[in-house]
Design an enzyme around this catalytic site. Structure first.
Site, PDB file in Angstrom:
ATOM      1  N   THR A 184       8.006   5.491   5.163  1.00  0.00           N
ATOM      2  CA  THR A 184       8.041   5.414   3.919  1.00  0.00           C
ATOM      3  C   THR A 184       8.620   6.953   3.306  1.00  0.00           C
ATOM      4  O   THR A 184       8.141   7.697   4.067  1.00  0.00           O
ATOM      5  CB  THR A 184       6.476   5.464   3.352  1.00  0.00           C
ATOM      6  OG1 THR A 184       6.292   3.969   3.493  1.00  0.00           O
ATOM      7  CG2 THR A 184       6.389   5.726   2.080  1.00  0.00           C
ATOM      8  N   ARG A 212       1.648  -8.905   0.112  1.00  0.00           N
ATOM      9  CA  ARG A 212       0.948  -7.838   0.301  1.00  0.00           C
ATOM     10  C   ARG A 212       1.454  -6.432  -0.294  1.00  0.00           C
ATOM     11  O   ARG A 212       2.803  -6.281  -0.284  1.00  0.00           O
ATOM     12  CB  ARG A 212       0.567  -7.325   1.867  1.00  0.00           C
ATOM     13  CG  ARG A 212      -0.069  -6.078   1.877  1.00  0.00           C
ATOM     14  CD  ARG A 212       0.741  -4.791   2.274  1.00  0.00           C
ATOM     15  NE  ARG A 212       0.032  -3.589   2.676  1.00  0.00           N
ATOM     16  CZ  ARG A 212       0.689  -2.459   2.796  1.00  0.00           C
ATOM     17  NH1 ARG A 212       1.931  -2.308   2.403  1.00  0.00           N
ATOM     18  NH2 ARG A 212      -0.179  -1.386   3.465  1.00  0.00           N
ATOM     19  N   GLY A 236       1.284   6.425   4.833  1.00  0.00           N
ATOM     20  CA  GLY A 236       0.204   6.040   6.039  1.00  0.00           C
ATOM     21  C   GLY A 236      -0.221   4.706   5.677  1.00  0.00           C
ATOM     22  O   GLY A 236       0.356   3.768   5.232  1.00  0.00           O
ATOM     23  N   GLY A 238      -1.717   2.157   3.701  1.00  0.00           N
ATOM     24  CA  GLY A 238      -1.579   1.929   2.373  1.00  0.00           C
ATOM     25  C   GLY A 238      -3.020   1.440   1.762  1.00  0.00           C
ATOM     26  O   GLY A 238      -3.695   1.617   0.740  1.00  0.00           O
TER      27      GLY A 238
HETATM   28  N1  ASP Z   1       1.997   3.665   2.754  1.00  0.00           N
HETATM   29  C1  ASP Z   1       2.876   2.689   3.169  1.00  0.00           C
HETATM   30  C2  ASP Z   1       2.253   1.269   2.832  1.00  0.00           C
HETATM   31  O1  ASP Z   1       1.029   0.882   3.182  1.00  0.00           O
HETATM   32  C3  ASP Z   1       3.429   2.796   4.526  1.00  0.00           C
HETATM   33  C4  ASP Z   1       4.028   3.826   4.933  1.00  0.00           C
HETATM   34  O2  ASP Z   1       3.455   5.172   4.344  1.00  0.00           O
HETATM   35  O3  ASP Z   1       4.704   4.186   5.908  1.00  0.00           O
HETATM   36  O4  ASP Z   1       2.863   0.281   2.334  1.00  0.00           O
END
Ligand code: ASP
Length: 321
Positions: A184, A212, A236, A238
């Site tokens: 992300t 989701r 991370g 989410g």
């Molecule tokens: N935070 C993002 C999510 O859960 C994923 C990521 O940070 O890579 O959609």
């Protein structure tokens, strides 16, 4: 860099997602570095030209979404149904206005759509068909195919792992298999006038259920910005960020404390509640000081501020003091 009440800097800090495993492929590391450098220059050049923090964070996210090198925009991951559903949000600390999109498809730069919602509608969040229809009206929808061979290869590998272990009916096991793929992107900035902004964009999580929406679509969780506090962007798992409202928590800490303190304290809360390899956060306080913290192997970040105008790239090991 220490928190200094008397000095203010303008600047920008971006991240390319936490990595829960060491990246052993040098080409991959190089690609991430090149993309981060381009993205941060796109943002910082605007700040130098006296443009706003919101312009800078949007430009840096557009660059990462369009690169295809992160889990955002063109590079977005696949859901369990082999589709793409992206989330993005943007927030302007000047008036705490915000815009976000969830479950968006066919848009290379979801962050532009989030900004449009923030600036031209009375809403904060649009999801699914409504958001896609708006993108179509605005000419942001494209039929470009985002599902390339590499994504299908990762998809097949993840599914194979799960099947080999006989866990295909165990949704929680998906977490263990795809937790290493976090790319992300996030960006926070403060401009010459002291206005603060944040933006974040993602394809979400590999093999997520269709429908989701993660923290990147939820203001207060995946990002927050308020001139009176500071700004934060998370990456991370989410669901954990949403449950802790992590970015609002980090910003509230910056009312009294530095960006570095806020980032460390937020990640220590995340780790205490949900364990290691669950996330990372970047923060910026009202003086233009930065904070970086994560509980994973690494988190690629790039930053520049007006203190020395030098770009710094970090791949791992935390915090800037
Ligand atoms: N935070 C993002 C999510 O859960 C994923 C990521 O940070 O890579 O959609």
């Amino acid at each position: 860099m220490t928190y200094n009440e008397d000095k203010k800097y303008y600047g920008i800090l971006i991240h390319g997602g936490i990595k829960t495993k060491r990246i052993r492929n040098l080409n991959q590391t190089e690609t991430i570095k090149i993309s981060l450098k381009k993205s941060i220059c796109d943002g910082f050049n605007l700040l130098k030209e006296n443009k706003s923090a919101i312009d800078a964070v949007e430009a840096s996210i557009i660059s990462m979404e369009s690169s295809g090198n992160f889990n955002a925009g063109l590079g977005s991951c696949l859901t369990i149904d082999k589709t793409i559903e992206m989330d993005a949000s943007i927030m302007n600390g000047k008036d705490i206005s915000a815009g976000s999109v969830g479950m968006i498809k066919g848009v290379i730069n979801p962050i532009k759509l989030a900004r449009y919602i923030m600036e031209h509608t009375n809403h904060v969040m649009l999801v699914s068909d409504g958001a896609i229809n708006l993108a179509k009206q605005l000419g942001m929808f494209s039929n470009q195919i985002y599902i390339n061979k590499n994504k299908l290869r990762i998809y097949d590998k993840l599914i194979r792992n799960i099947k080999d272990k006989g866990q295909e009916n165990d949704l929680s096991s998906l977490e263990r298999h795809y937790s290493q793929y976090h790319d992300t992107v996030g960006s926070i900035a403060i401009d010459k006038k002291g206005n603060i902004a944040a933006a974040v964009s993602t394809g979400g999580r590999w093999l997520k259920l269709s429908g989701r929406i993660g923290d990147a679509g939820v203001v207060g969780s995946g990002l927050y910005a308020d001139n009176k506090l500071g700004a934060a962007c998370a990456t991370g798992h989410g669901e954990y960020m949403i449950r802790l409202a992590l970015c609002k928590y980090a910003c509230d800490l910056m009312k009294e404390k530095s960006a570095s303190f806020a980032s460390k304290k937020s990640i220590s809360l995340l780790t205490k509640r949900f364990g290691k390899n669950t996330g990372g956060i970047i923060t910026i306080d009202r003086k233009g000081n930065f904070g970086i913290s994560h509980n994973s192997e690494s988190m690629p970040v790039a930053l520049i501020n007006s203190k020395d105008g030098k770009m710094k790239l970090y791949f791992s090991n935390n915090k800037i003091e």
